[in-house]
Design a protein around this motif. Sequence first.
Motif, mmCIF file in Angstrom:
data_model
loop_
_atom_site.group_PDB
_atom_site.id
_atom_site.type_symbol
_atom_site.label_atom_id
_atom_site.label_comp_id
_atom_site.label_asym_id
_atom_site.label_seq_id
_atom_site.Cartn_x
_atom_site.Cartn_y
_atom_site.Cartn_z
ATOM 1 N N UNK A 120 -56.855 -23.801 14.241
ATOM 2 C CA UNK A 120 -56.024 -22.822 14.990
ATOM 3 C C UNK A 120 -56.563 -21.972 15.903
ATOM 4 N N UNK A 121 -56.088 -20.990 17.119
ATOM 5 C CA UNK A 121 -56.466 -19.924 17.526
ATOM 6 C C UNK A 121 -55.943 -18.600 17.548
ATOM 7 N N UNK A 122 -56.241 -17.523 17.576
ATOM 8 C CA UNK A 122 -55.186 -16.645 18.421
ATOM 9 C C UNK A 122 -54.584 -16.543 19.326
ATOM 10 N N UNK A 123 -53.621 -15.606 19.432
ATOM 11 C CA UNK A 123 -53.417 -15.665 20.791
ATOM 12 C C UNK A 123 -52.337 -14.162 20.923
ATOM 13 N N UNK A 124 -51.881 -14.195 22.462
ATOM 14 C CA UNK A 124 -51.257 -12.923 22.661
ATOM 15 C C UNK A 124 -49.615 -12.372 22.090
ATOM 16 N N UNK A 125 -49.363 -13.317 21.531
ATOM 17 C CA UNK A 125 -47.643 -12.411 20.815
ATOM 18 C C UNK A 125 -47.478 -12.590 19.804
ATOM 19 N N UNK A 126 -46.633 -10.978 19.470
ATOM 20 C CA UNK A 126 -46.819 -10.479 18.476
ATOM 21 C C UNK A 126 -45.977 -11.363 17.450
ATOM 22 N N UNK A 127 -45.052 -12.476 17.819
ATOM 23 C CA UNK A 127 -44.562 -13.794 16.620
ATOM 24 C C UNK A 127 -46.323 -14.546 16.278
ATOM 25 N N UNK A 333 -59.704 -12.952 20.694
ATOM 26 C CA UNK A 333 -58.650 -12.857 22.158
ATOM 27 C C UNK A 333 -58.669 -11.344 22.472
ATOM 28 N N UNK A 334 -59.110 -10.971 23.608
ATOM 29 C CA UNK A 334 -58.805 -9.590 24.405
ATOM 30 C C UNK A 334 -57.904 -9.396 24.647
ATOM 31 N N UNK A 335 -56.933 -8.538 24.384
ATOM 32 C CA UNK A 335 -56.112 -8.072 25.685
ATOM 33 C C UNK A 335 -55.810 -6.817 25.966
ATOM 34 N N UNK A 336 -56.362 -6.122 27.303
ATOM 35 C CA UNK A 336 -55.806 -4.995 28.302
ATOM 36 C C UNK A 336 -54.575 -4.793 28.992
ATOM 37 N N UNK A 337 -54.063 -4.070 28.749
ATOM 38 C CA UNK A 337 -52.229 -3.783 29.847
ATOM 39 C C UNK A 337 -52.533 -2.836 30.054
ATOM 40 N N UNK A 364 -50.669 2.395 27.827
ATOM 41 C CA UNK A 364 -52.206 1.641 28.264
ATOM 42 C C UNK A 364 -52.464 0.527 26.431
ATOM 43 N N UNK A 365 -51.565 -0.434 26.562
ATOM 44 C CA UNK A 365 -51.957 -1.692 25.525
ATOM 45 C C UNK A 365 -53.435 -1.992 25.146
ATOM 46 N N UNK A 366 -54.526 -2.334 24.073
ATOM 47 C CA UNK A 366 -55.148 -2.983 24.073
ATOM 48 C C UNK A 366 -55.015 -3.433 22.025
ATOM 49 N N UNK A 367 -55.004 -4.785 22.806
ATOM 50 C CA UNK A 367 -55.241 -5.456 21.011
ATOM 51 C C UNK A 367 -56.012 -6.448 21.352
ATOM 52 N N UNK A 368 -57.186 -6.862 20.022
ATOM 53 C CA UNK A 368 -57.815 -7.070 19.781
ATOM 54 C C UNK A 368 -57.667 -7.979 18.442
ATOM 55 N N UNK A 396 -59.178 -13.064 9.051
ATOM 56 C CA UNK A 396 -58.194 -12.836 10.373
ATOM 57 C C UNK A 396 -58.024 -11.194 10.954
ATOM 58 N N UNK A 397 -58.458 -10.572 11.995
ATOM 59 C CA UNK A 397 -58.550 -8.980 11.961
ATOM 60 C C UNK A 397 -57.804 -8.884 13.494
ATOM 61 N N UNK A 398 -56.552 -8.270 13.389
ATOM 62 C CA UNK A 398 -55.963 -7.773 14.484
ATOM 63 C C UNK A 398 -55.760 -6.590 14.853
ATOM 64 N N UNK A 399 -56.753 -5.863 15.654
ATOM 65 C CA UNK A 399 -56.155 -4.354 15.935
ATOM 66 C C UNK A 399 -56.028 -4.313 17.193
ATOM 67 N N UNK A 400 -54.616 -3.467 16.730
ATOM 68 C CA UNK A 400 -54.233 -3.100 18.289
ATOM 69 C C UNK A 400 -54.303 -1.784 18.347
ATOM 70 N N UNK A 401 -53.937 -0.486 19.846
ATOM 71 C CA UNK A 401 -53.668 0.359 20.345
ATOM 72 C C UNK A 401 -52.253 0.590 21.147
ATOM 73 N N UNK A 402 -51.806 1.409 21.142
ATOM 74 C CA UNK A 402 -50.427 1.257 21.654
ATOM 75 C C UNK A 402 -51.086 3.136 22.349
ATOM 76 N N UNK A 403 -50.777 3.288 23.640
ATOM 77 C CA UNK A 403 -50.922 5.335 24.197
ATOM 78 C C UNK A 403 -50.113 5.095 25.340
#
Length: 783
Positions: A120-127, A333-337, A364-368, A396-403
Motif C-alpha cells: 500500500x502507498x499513501x495518496x492525495x485523495x481525502x478518500x 507523499x507531499x502535496x502543496x497547493x 494554501x493547502x499542505x498535506x504530508x 501512518x501519519x497524515x498532517x494537513x494544513x489549510x490557510x
Amino acid sequence: MRSMQSIPFRRRHALCAALLAACGAPAVAAEVEPGNERRATELDRVTVTGDIAYRDRSDATAPTLSYGLDYFQRFEPLTVGDMLKRVPSVGFVSDVLEYDGARLRGLDPGYTQILINGKKVPGAGGDRSFYVDRIPAELVERIEIVRSPSANRSGDAVAGALNIVLRDAYEFDGGYLRAGAMHFDDGKTKPVLGAVGSGEFAGGRVLGGINVQGRHNPKRKRSDRFESLGGDFVDREDQSDVRDGTDTSGNLSYVREIGSGRLSLDGFYVRTDRSETEHSREYDHPSSRARGNLLSVNDQKVDIDQKNLVLGASYAFDMAGGRSEIDLGYARFDDDRFDTEQETGYDNQDSPPSFDGLEGTRILTDARDRELSLKLAHKREFDAAKLEFGVDGADKRRDSSLRTSEVKAKKEGQPLPPYAEFDHQRSRIQERRADPYAMLSGKRGRLDWETGLRYETTRARIDLRSEEGAPLQRQDKDYSLLLPSAHLRFDLTGQDRISASLARTLRRPDFDKLLPLTLEEEYGDNDFVGNPQLRPETAWGLDLGYERRLGQRGVVGFNLFYRKVRDLIEVTGTGRPSAKALEDHEEAVEAFLDEHPGAGPGAPGYPALDPDSFVFTAANVGDGRAWGAEFDLSTPLTALGLEHTGVFLNYSWLDSEVEDGFGKRRFNNQPRFVLNVGFIQDLPEWGVSFGASYRRQGGAYSRVLGEEVSTDYGADLEAFVEKRFGSRIAVRLTGSNLLDASKDEAFHKFDTFGDQLGRDYDEYERESEKAGPVYQLTVRYAF
C-alpha cells in the motif's frame, strides 16, 4: 483510422459479435510460459519487435488478471492511468484526458486498493485513494487486477485491488533510450524523454531508470444555468481550462543472492510540477454569438507541487525448514497547493453594466502523508498443502494544513489588498496497525485451493486545531475486524478453468469525514461536521469466473461479481440548526425588536426558530449492494489464418443499489458499462505495425445532500503506426482522443433537504467540456 472513426457506437454489438465468433474457433492446446515467470531477456520483444502481446494467464489461485507493459506500449501510455483505462471494469470520472482516481467495478476510488509491488502507498485523495496518473508508465513491468484478496494482503479492497509491479533488476536485462514529443490542439508541444538500463553490479543486478514527460491538457467548457429544470434561463459561462506541467521520475532496483536468501532493494521517486489555469466570463444571454451583457470575469490559478517517494527492502531466506521474509517499506507523499481566485462582478441593472466589486480568495493547502511498514512472514510446505503465516505492521501519519484568506476591492481600478490575514486549520490523523494472518493452500489433481484468515487491528488518533489559538481537539478510535477468504480454481481441461472466491473486505472512513470540523454551507445552506467515531464499512464479496486458453497466446474470460456492503457511511442529519438558520433567526428577532422595543421571547408575534437548514454529519447507516458481469478477450486470429492480427475486447456491465435519505440509487458515479475494443496488425515483411483502440464508458449518476449530478461521457479513439529499423530502433506515431471526447454534466442544486425532496430548485446547470486530439512521435533505441 478513418474506417474506425466511421463505425458508429450503436454498431459496437455487431463488432463484438464478430470477435466472439473468432473466439469460438477450435483452440490448439499448448503449454505456455506463465505470466509471472518473465525472463530477463524480453527487452527486444518489448521495445522493437513486431510480436503482439496479449493478456497473461495468471497462475495465482485468487482471481487475477495480468497485463504486461508490452500489452499497452504500442499506444505509448504516459501514465498508469492511461494504462488502466484499457483494462476490464476500470472507470474514471476525472476531467477529459485526466485519469487519476481509478474506479474498479465503477465504485468510488476509496473502494479500490492501489498497490505498488504488492504494498500500500499513501495518496492525495481525502478518500485514501491514490492518483494513478502520477506514476509514469515507463516504470511499470505489469499491472495485475486482483478481483478478490488473499489473507496475506490488506483487506482494504471492497472492489478489488490494482497491483502496479515496477520493473526490477532480476527480471529485466539490457537497456533502451526513449525520446519523443507530444503535440496538442492548441499548438503546444511537450517533450517525452526516458532511459532504462540494467546489468551486473556489486555481486548482484541493478536496474535504474529516469523519465521526464511534459503534461498539457487544454480544455474548453461551457455552462448554462436555469432557475430550475425546464425553467427560465439565468446566465451562461464560457471557460478555458488549461492543465500544464512536467512529471520527473526515477527508479532504482538492486537484487543480490546472499547465503540461502535474496536481498532486494527498490525505490522510486516522482515529482509533479503542475499548474491549472481557468479563465471564465459570465453573460446574461444563452447565445455565444449574441454574447449579451457581461456579468462577471473569473480567473483562477492553482500551482501544484507533489512528490511521491517509495522505498523498500526485503530479505527472503531459508529458515526452520521453510522460507522466511522480512520486508521493510517507507512511503511518503507531499502535496502543496497555492490556489488564487479573483472575480470581478458587474451590475446588470445599469446599461451598460457597471463595476460591482472585485473579490479575491487565496487558499494554501499542505498535506504530508507518511507510512512506515514492516512485514514478517514464513512459508513452509507439508505433504498436501502450503502454510503461510505472518504479521503486517504499519504506522501512518497524515498532517494537513489549510490557510484561507479573502479580500475585496469596492472601487473600479482599485487593486485588491494583500492577502495578509489567513484562517488557519491544522489536523493530524495517526493510524497504527498490526494485522496477523494465516493462509493454507494446496493442489489436488486439477483443483487449486486457498483459504486464509486475517485479523486487522487499528488504533487511530485524530488531532484538530480549527484556528490559530484554538484548543486542540483530540479523538481516539480503536477497531478490529476478522477477514476470512477462500479461493478455488478447477482446470476442466488443459485450456478451460473455472474459479470461485469468497472474501470479506473493508473500507476505512475518508479523512475529511473523520475531522470534527464544522464546514458552513457545505451542502447548500446546510453545514457539515465530521465524525471521528466512524467505523469502517465492511463487505462480503463473491466472484465466479470462467477462463479459456485460445491457441498458444489467446485468452477469453467471463466473471460475475457480487458485493454486499454493510455500515455504509452516508451523510445524515443531527437535528441542530445550521449557522445560516441561526443567522436568519437573529435578523428576524432584531427586526421584531425594532418594532417592539423591550419585548421578550413570550411576547405575541415574537419570532420562533423554525429552521429549514441543519447541521449534517457522517454516520454508519444502511447497506448497499453492487453486482455485475465482466468479459475480456485478448487473442490473435490464428484460427482464421490471421496470425499477425491481434484483437482485444473487454466489456463490463455494472449495477448497484444504495438507499439514502431520498430513496434508492446506485453507488455514486458508477457507470452502467465500460467497453474497450481494439486491434493490432503487424506486417513483419515491412517491419510495420498499426492498430486502434476504442473506449466508451456509460452514463453515471451521483446524489448527495443539496446536489444531484448526471454525467455522460464521449467515446475515446486512439491509433498508432510503428516502423521498425532492424532489431534496435522503432519509430512510433500515436494519436489519442481522436474523437474530441466530451464530458457532459447536469447539476440539480437545492438549498435544503426539504427543497430537494420537494424538487424546489436553487439552480439547474448544464456543463460540457471538450478537449482536442493529442499526437505523439516517439523513437526507441534498444542496446
